[in-house]
Design an enzyme around this catalytic site. Structure first.
Site, mmCIF file in Angstrom:
data_model
loop_
_atom_site.group_PDB
_atom_site.id
_atom_site.type_symbol
_atom_site.label_atom_id
_atom_site.label_comp_id
_atom_site.label_asym_id
_atom_site.label_seq_id
_atom_site.Cartn_x
_atom_site.Cartn_y
_atom_site.Cartn_z
ATOM 1 N N THR A 174 -25.175 8.876 38.936
ATOM 2 C CA THR A 174 -26.323 8.010 39.185
ATOM 3 C C THR A 174 -25.916 6.546 39.253
ATOM 4 O O THR A 174 -26.400 5.781 40.103
ATOM 5 C CB THR A 174 -27.380 8.201 38.086
ATOM 6 O OG1 THR A 174 -27.789 9.572 38.072
ATOM 7 C CG2 THR A 174 -28.595 7.321 38.329
ATOM 8 N N GLU A 224 -32.517 8.687 28.574
ATOM 9 C CA GLU A 224 -32.111 8.363 29.944
ATOM 10 C C GLU A 224 -31.318 7.061 29.994
ATOM 11 O O GLU A 224 -30.323 6.946 30.717
ATOM 12 C CB GLU A 224 -33.339 8.249 30.844
ATOM 13 C CG GLU A 224 -33.999 9.559 31.177
ATOM 14 C CD GLU A 224 -33.154 10.426 32.096
ATOM 15 O OE1 GLU A 224 -33.371 10.380 33.319
ATOM 16 O OE2 GLU A 224 -32.275 11.156 31.582
#
Length: 324
Positions: free
Chosen positions: A188, A135
């Site tokens: 994001t 991530e």
């Protein structure tokens, strides 16, 4: 399990809803679809090779050091001091930049597949640090509110990041989720960039009280408390500006009987919770109709909360089909 596949395995990992309104970077849950599929083969040659990626129009790198699935498995192999390697193909069955944990689904599917092929040396929770490393490579932040529920299934609360402390949260068996994914993309990084750097103490108190209420409502199967607590007063007002028609979609979901509705992760997907599958489908139809008024296409996925996280697929099994 892996012996049935002659050292080959096919794994599905589910999409996830992170933040869950008031639980920014600390709460998430898994849903049954959409998700990603990884096919993996155990190799005598060390390292990771990504032979194929489909479903993303050539946008993702096949170099394992630059791909979340590759980063996660490389970290796993290094941790295990494994001399064998993994060759994999990644089939993206969910959109990039959707707010549904696309990068997390890839890394979770790859980790689970590799761990199975290697004889299950680690429990699912022990693989979390490797998924978080992936991530970080994807968006610069090693957040766990997608990968934790993606790996463990159900609702996961990240109580602490240092040291990592993840708690599985009980929830009502009949809780259902509707996800609307509009055909637009939000990165994001961009969605995080617009967030306020400072918040009022009064707002913070309301927010963490809502999170506590949501956790209590889930554990007690108190749908009224869940409904009252699904309220994000800090991040949703800012991020919703990037989602066309968000207020109309949310209003339609609530009017149709949803317990609550908010942004999934960083958006643009929007989720709603309901008490039955029938109600979740009604909510989905209302959400889709509200969004279609803007002449924008969208997909709707309806499912119960995913209890198990990743799972081994049969050779021809296809677990990903939009509902509406």
């Amino acid at each position: 399990m892996t012996e049935y596949f002659d050292n080959k395995i096919r794994v599905f990992a589910p999409a996830t809803v992170a933040n869950v309104a008031c639980g920014f970077d600390s709460l998430g849950f898994a849903i049954n679809q959409p998700g990603d599929i990884v096919e993996a083969v155990l190799q005598d040659e060390p390292g990771v090779r990504i032979s194929e990626i489909t479903g993303e129009n050539g946008r993702l790198p096949t170099e394992p050091e630059k791909n979340t699935a590759g980063v996660a498995v490389l970290a796993l192999l290094e941790h295990l001091e494994e001399t064998r390697g993994i060759e994999m193909s990644l089939h993206k069955r969910m959109p990039l930049g959707s707010g549904l944990g696309s990068s997390a689904a890839s890394s979770v599917a790859a980790l689970f597949a590799a761990n199975e092929l290697l004889g299950r040396p680690l429990k699912k929770g022990e693989m979390l640090p490797f998924a978080m490393k992936a991530e970080a490579s994807a968006c610069g932040s090693p957040h766990a509110d997608n990968v934790a529920p993606g790996l463990l299934g159900g609702f996961a609360l990240i109580r602490s990041y240092d040291p990592l402390d993840v708690v599985s949260i009980e929830y009502p068996e009949n809780l259902c989720c509707t996800v609307l994914h509009p055909h637009i993309e939000l990165r994001t990084e961009d969605s995080r960039r617009i967030l306020r750097k400072h918040i009022k103490l009064q707002d913070a108190v309301i927010q963490w009280s809502n999170l506590a209420g949501l956790i209590a409502g889930l554990a007690k199967s108190d749908f009224d408390l869940i409904s009252r607590s699904l309220n994000d007063i800090i991040f949703e007002p800012v991020r919703s500006l990037l989602i066309p028609g968000f207020d109309n979609v949310k209003g339609a979901a609530i009017e149709a009987g949803a317990l609550g509705c908010s942004i999934s992760g960083s958006g643009p997907s929007v989720f709603a919770l309901s008490t039955t599958m029938d109600k979740a489908y009604e909510v989905g139809a209302a959400m889709k109709e509200a969004f279609s008024e803007l002449q924008l296409d969208s997909d709707i996925y309806v499912s119960a909360v995913n209890k198990k996280g990743p799972r081994v697929l049969q050779p021809e099994e296809d677990p990903v089909q939009p509902d509406l």
